[in-house]
Scaffold this motif. Structure first.
Motif, PDB file in Angstrom:
ATOM      1  N   LEU A   1      71.886  71.688  -1.222  1.00 21.13           N
ATOM      2  CA  LEU A   1      72.926  71.490  -0.219  1.00 21.13           C
ATOM      3  C   LEU A   1      72.964  70.044   0.256  1.00 21.13           C
ATOM      4  CD1 LEU A   1      72.527  74.613   2.112  1.00 21.13           C
ATOM      5  CD2 LEU A   1      74.538  74.028   0.768  1.00 21.13           C
ATOM      6  N   VAL A   2      71.796  69.533   0.602  1.00 19.27           N
ATOM      7  CA  VAL A   2      71.720  68.171   1.113  1.00 19.27           C
ATOM      8  C   VAL A   2      72.101  67.169   0.030  1.00 19.27           C
ATOM      9  CG1 VAL A   2      70.188  66.433   2.127  1.00 19.27           C
ATOM     10  CG2 VAL A   2      70.008  68.826   2.830  1.00 19.27           C
TER      11      VAL A   2
ATOM     12  N   GLN B   1      58.297  69.386   4.155  1.00 24.74           N
ATOM     13  CA  GLN B   1      58.918  69.366   2.841  1.00 24.74           C
ATOM     14  C   GLN B   1      60.391  68.976   2.896  1.00 24.74           C
ATOM     15  OE1 GLN B   1      57.981  70.147  -0.417  1.00 24.74           O
ATOM     16  NE2 GLN B   1      55.813  70.369   0.066  1.00 24.74           N
ATOM     17  N   LEU B   2      61.114  69.425   3.917  1.00 23.33           N
ATOM     18  CA  LEU B   2      62.567  69.355   3.891  1.00 23.33           C
ATOM     19  C   LEU B   2      63.186  68.330   4.831  1.00 23.33           C
ATOM     20  CD1 LEU B   2      63.414  73.183   3.817  1.00 23.33           C
ATOM     21  CD2 LEU B   2      63.388  71.590   1.895  1.00 23.33           C
ATOM     22  N   ALA B   3      62.538  68.060   5.961  1.00 23.59           N
ATOM     23  CA  ALA B   3      63.215  67.303   7.014  1.00 23.59           C
ATOM     24  C   ALA B   3      63.118  65.799   6.811  1.00 23.59           C
ATOM     25  CB  ALA B   3      62.637  67.684   8.378  1.00 23.59           C
ATOM     26  N   ASP B   4      64.272  65.123   6.975  1.00 23.36           N
ATOM     27  CA  ASP B   4      64.275  63.663   7.002  1.00 23.36           C
ATOM     28  C   ASP B   4      63.741  63.159   8.337  1.00 23.36           C
ATOM     29  OD1 ASP B   4      65.842  62.935   4.443  1.00 23.36           O
ATOM     30  OD2 ASP B   4      67.104  64.444   5.395  1.00 23.36           O
ATOM     31  N   SER B   5      64.008  63.911   9.385  1.00 27.19           N
ATOM     32  CA  SER B   5      63.529  63.565  10.716  1.00 27.19           C
ATOM     33  C   SER B   5      63.172  64.856  11.441  1.00 27.19           C
ATOM     34  CB  SER B   5      64.589  62.797  11.494  1.00 27.19           C
ATOM     35  OG  SER B   5      64.088  62.335  12.741  1.00 27.19           O
ATOM     36  N   ILE B   6      62.295  64.746  12.422  1.00 25.24           N
ATOM     37  CA  ILE B   6      61.798  65.922  13.144  1.00 25.24           C
ATOM     38  C   ILE B   6      61.962  65.700  14.644  1.00 25.24           C
ATOM     39  CG2 ILE B   6      59.706  67.236  13.727  1.00 25.24           C
ATOM     40  CD1 ILE B   6      58.798  66.776  10.834  1.00 25.24           C
ATOM     41  N   LEU B   7      62.407  66.739  15.328  1.00 27.27           N
ATOM     42  CA  LEU B   7      62.485  66.748  16.784  1.00 27.27           C
ATOM     43  C   LEU B   7      61.539  67.829  17.281  1.00 27.27           C
ATOM     44  CD1 LEU B   7      63.996  65.867  19.453  1.00 27.27           C
ATOM     45  CD2 LEU B   7      65.531  67.796  19.011  1.00 27.27           C
ATOM     46  N   VAL B   8      60.635  67.468  18.177  1.00 26.86           N
ATOM     47  CA  VAL B   8      59.696  68.438  18.749  1.00 26.86           C
ATOM     48  C   VAL B   8      60.153  68.752  20.169  1.00 26.86           C
ATOM     49  CG1 VAL B   8      57.295  68.983  19.278  1.00 26.86           C
ATOM     50  CG2 VAL B   8      57.830  67.445  17.367  1.00 26.86           C
TER      51      VAL B   8
ATOM     52  N   GLY C   1      74.496  64.426   5.679  1.00 23.96           N
ATOM     53  CA  GLY C   1      73.715  64.543   4.460  1.00 23.96           C
ATOM     54  C   GLY C   1      72.223  64.454   4.645  1.00 23.96           C
ATOM     55  N   THR C   2      71.731  64.785   5.851  1.00 23.44           N
ATOM     56  CA  THR C   2      70.291  64.763   6.120  1.00 23.44           C
ATOM     57  C   THR C   2      69.866  66.084   6.748  1.00 23.44           C
ATOM     58  OG1 THR C   2      70.484  63.838   8.365  1.00 23.44           O
ATOM     59  CG2 THR C   2      70.383  62.268   6.524  1.00 23.44           C
ATOM     60  N   VAL C   3      68.553  66.256   6.881  1.00 21.07           N
ATOM     61  CA  VAL C   3      67.978  67.454   7.497  1.00 21.07           C
ATOM     62  C   VAL C   3      67.209  67.047   8.744  1.00 21.07           C
ATOM     63  CG1 VAL C   3      66.434  69.432   7.209  1.00 21.07           C
ATOM     64  CG2 VAL C   3      67.726  68.569   5.243  1.00 21.07           C
ATOM     65  N   LEU C   4      67.549  67.652   9.869  1.00 18.34           N
ATOM     66  CA  LEU C   4      66.754  67.498  11.090  1.00 18.34           C
ATOM     67  C   LEU C   4      65.948  68.771  11.269  1.00 18.34           C
ATOM     68  CD1 LEU C   4      65.965  66.015  13.739  1.00 18.34           C
ATOM     69  CD2 LEU C   4      67.833  67.279  14.849  1.00 18.34           C
ATOM     70  N   GLY C   5      64.630  68.661  11.304  1.00 15.93           N
ATOM     71  CA  GLY C   5      63.766  69.789  11.584  1.00 15.93           C
ATOM     72  C   GLY C   5      63.450  69.856  13.061  1.00 15.93           C
ATOM     73  N   VAL C   6      63.687  70.998  13.670  1.00  9.85           N
ATOM     74  CA  VAL C   6      63.405  71.189  15.100  1.00  9.85           C
ATOM     75  C   VAL C   6      62.191  72.098  15.217  1.00  9.85           C
ATOM     76  CG1 VAL C   6      64.295  71.943  17.326  1.00  9.85           C
ATOM     77  CG2 VAL C   6      65.842  70.897  15.661  1.00  9.85           C
ATOM     78  N   LEU C   7      61.113  71.545  15.767  1.00  5.74           N
ATOM     79  CA  LEU C   7      59.860  72.281  15.920  1.00  5.74           C
ATOM     80  C   LEU C   7      59.584  72.522  17.390  1.00  5.74           C
ATOM     81  CD1 LEU C   7      57.503  70.350  13.454  1.00  5.74           C
ATOM     82  CD2 LEU C   7      58.864  72.377  12.993  1.00  5.74           C
TER      83      LEU C   7
ATOM     84  N   THR D   1      74.929  68.587   5.775  1.00  7.61           N
ATOM     85  CA  THR D   1      73.977  68.279   6.841  1.00  7.61           C
ATOM     86  C   THR D   1      73.326  69.580   7.301  1.00  7.61           C
ATOM     87  OG1 THR D   1      75.383  66.458   7.561  1.00  7.61           O
ATOM     88  CG2 THR D   1      73.709  67.218   9.120  1.00  7.61           C
ATOM     89  N   VAL D   2      72.012  69.546   7.515  1.00  7.41           N
ATOM     90  CA  VAL D   2      71.281  70.765   7.872  1.00  7.41           C
ATOM     91  C   VAL D   2      70.465  70.528   9.139  1.00  7.41           C
ATOM     92  CG1 VAL D   2      69.507  72.421   7.156  1.00  7.41           C
ATOM     93  CG2 VAL D   2      71.137  71.539   5.470  1.00  7.41           C
ATOM     94  N   LEU D   3      70.615  71.454  10.087  1.00  9.65           N
ATOM     95  CA  LEU D   3      69.695  71.517  11.225  1.00  9.65           C
ATOM     96  C   LEU D   3      68.824  72.741  11.006  1.00  9.65           C
ATOM     97  CD1 LEU D   3      70.221  70.746  14.909  1.00  9.65           C
ATOM     98  CD2 LEU D   3      69.185  72.927  14.309  1.00  9.65           C
TER      99      LEU D   3
END
Length: 347
Positions: free
Chosen positions: A186-187, A205-212, A35-41, A192-194
Motif C-alpha cells: 500500500l505504502v 518493521q512498518l513505521a517511518d515515524s512513531i508517536l507515543v 505515502g508514509t506510515v505513522l505508528g501510534v504506540l 498513507t497509513v496510520l
C-alpha cells in the motif's frame, strides 16, 4: 521552478476529547506525510483508539482541528469517509454473508458497479488468501480469517489514507506477515497509513515515524532509531548453563550498575541494561572468567522499542547503568584476557 510543499495526508492540531470526568486526549498533535506510515504506540487506555475514531469521523473532538486527505473531519466528514479506509480493533463483517458478498457489499456502498465490485472482491480475496473460502458464510471463518476479511474491506476503494487500529490482533504469524506485506505494498503505491499497535516489532518493521501517547498526551515522536537513541543503553545478554553458577553470576552482573539483571531460569540466560556497551561486556566477561564461570554465548544489542515503550510510559526505572564499570575502566582495572590465568573460560 521551486517545488511546492506537499500537504500532510493526515494532520491534527490540539485534539482534545473528554468523556465525563475522564480526559481521553489532552491536546494531541500529529502529522503524517503522504505515502508514509505513522505508528501510534501507547498502553491500553492511552487514547489511541479515541484519536482513530476522531480521524475517521466517528467522534467529534471537543477542541482542536484535524484534516484527512485535505478534508476537515468536522466540516466535511463525508469527504473524509470517501478518502479513508478504516479497519478497527474488531472485525466488522456480516457473518451471514460470504466473504465475497461482504466485499461486494462494501464496494457497492462506495458506488462501484456490480461487475467492478466483483472484480475488486476477487482481487482482495486472493491477496488475503481467502479465495478458497470466498463463498462460505464469514460466520464460519476463524478469528484470523475474519480479521483478514475486515482488512480487505478497508482497502476496497483503494483509499489514499488507511487507518489500521491494531490490525494484526488475533492473527497467527503467517497472517501477521501477510498483513505487513499488504501494508508495505500500500505504502509503495503511495497510500498513507496510520497504524496503532500493541506489537512493538510491528511498529519497528512498518513505521517511518512513531508517536507515543500516554494518558491522552503525546510524550515522544520521531523515527524508531531516534527514540531508541533517546532512551539509551544497550542490553548485555549471556547464558550460563551451570545452574550452580547462576546465583554468583547474578551478583556479578548486578554489581555492574543501577540495573538489576533478569534471568530466564529455564535457559540460564541473563540480560542486563548498560549505558557503557563494550566496556561493560569486557568487564563482565573478565569478572566471570576470574570466578571460573563458564559462559555459553554472549550478545550486546541496542535498545528495542520494548525498552522505549517501557521507559516512556512508566515502565521500570532506567537509572544510570554501569557507573562501577566506568570507574573500573578509568582506573585501568578491567580484567583483561591475561587476568586470572588458570581459571576456566568458555566463550
Amino acid at each position: 521552478m521551486t517545488a511546492q510543499p506537499t500537504s500532510p495526508a493526515i494532520q491534527a492540531e490540539g485534539i482534545t476529547k473528554r468523556f465525563g470526568a475522564k480526559q481521553a486526549l489532552g491536546g494531541v498533535d500529529l502529522e503524517v506525510p503522504p505515502g508514509t506510515v505513522l505508528g501510534v504506540l501507547g498502553p491500553n487506555g492511552a487514547g489511541k483508539t479515541t484519536m482513530v475514531r476522531i480521524l475517521s469521523t466517528l467522534l467529534r473532538p471537543d477542541a482542536g482541528h484535524a484534516r484527512v486527505a485535505g478534508r476537515d473531519v468536522v466540516a466535511d466528514p463525508e469527504g473524509v469517509r470517501r478518502r479513508l479506509g478504516l479497519s478497527g480493533q474488531y472485525a466488522a463483517v456480516d457473518e451471514k454473508l460470504t466473504g465475497r458478498e461482504n466485499l461486494c457489499l462494501v464496494a457497492r456502498l462506495y458506488g462501484m458497479r456490480r461487475a467492478a465490485a466483483r472484480r475488486r472482491a476477487a482481487e482482495l480475496l486472493a491477496d488475503f488468501r481467502l479465495d478458497e473460502a470466498a463463498d462460505r458464510p464469514s460466520g464460519t471463518y476463524s478469528g484470523g480469517m475474519r480479521r483478514r476479511l475486515d482488512l480487505a474491506g478497508a482497502l476496497v476503494a483503494r483509499p489514499p489514507v488507511v487507518v489500521l487500529d491494531e490490525p494484526t490482533t488475533g492473527l497467527d504469524p503467517r497472517g501477521r506477515s501477510d498483513t505487513w506485506h499488504s501494508v508495505r505494498e500500500l505504502v509503495g503505491a503511495g497510500t498513507t497509513v496510520l497504524l496503532t499497535t500493541q506489537y512493538l516489532e510491528e511498529a519497528d518493521q512498518l513505521a517511518d515515524s512513531i508517536l507515543v501517547i500516554d494518558r491522552g498526551t503525546a510524550i515522544a515522536r520521531g523515527p524508531a532509531a531516534d527514540l531508541k537513541a533517546r532512551v539509551g543503553g544497550e542490553r548485555l545478554a549471556l547464558t550460563v548453563p551451570d545452574p550452580e553458577a547462576r546465583s554468583q553470576t547474578f551478583g556479578i552482573l548486578g554489581s555492574l550498575g543501577a540495573h538489576e539483571p533478569e534471568l530466564d531460569r529455564r535457559t540460564g540466560r541473563f540480560t542486563v541494561t548498560t549505558d557503557y556497551g563494550a566496556h561493560t561486556l569486557e568487564y563482565a566477561l573478565g569478572c566471570l572468567r576470574l570466578a571460573g564461570i563458564a559462559v555459553q554465548d554472549v550478545e550486546l544489542a541496542p535498545p528495542t522499542l520494548d525498552d522505549v515503550f517501557l521507559a516512556l510510559t512508566g515502565g521500570p526505572s532506567r537509572g544510570t547503568a554501569g557507573v562501577p564499570v566506568a570507574a573500573a575502566v578509568s582506573a585501568g582495572s578491567v580484567p583483561g584476557p591475561g587476568a586470572g590465568e588458570g581459571q576456566p573460560w568458555h566463550g
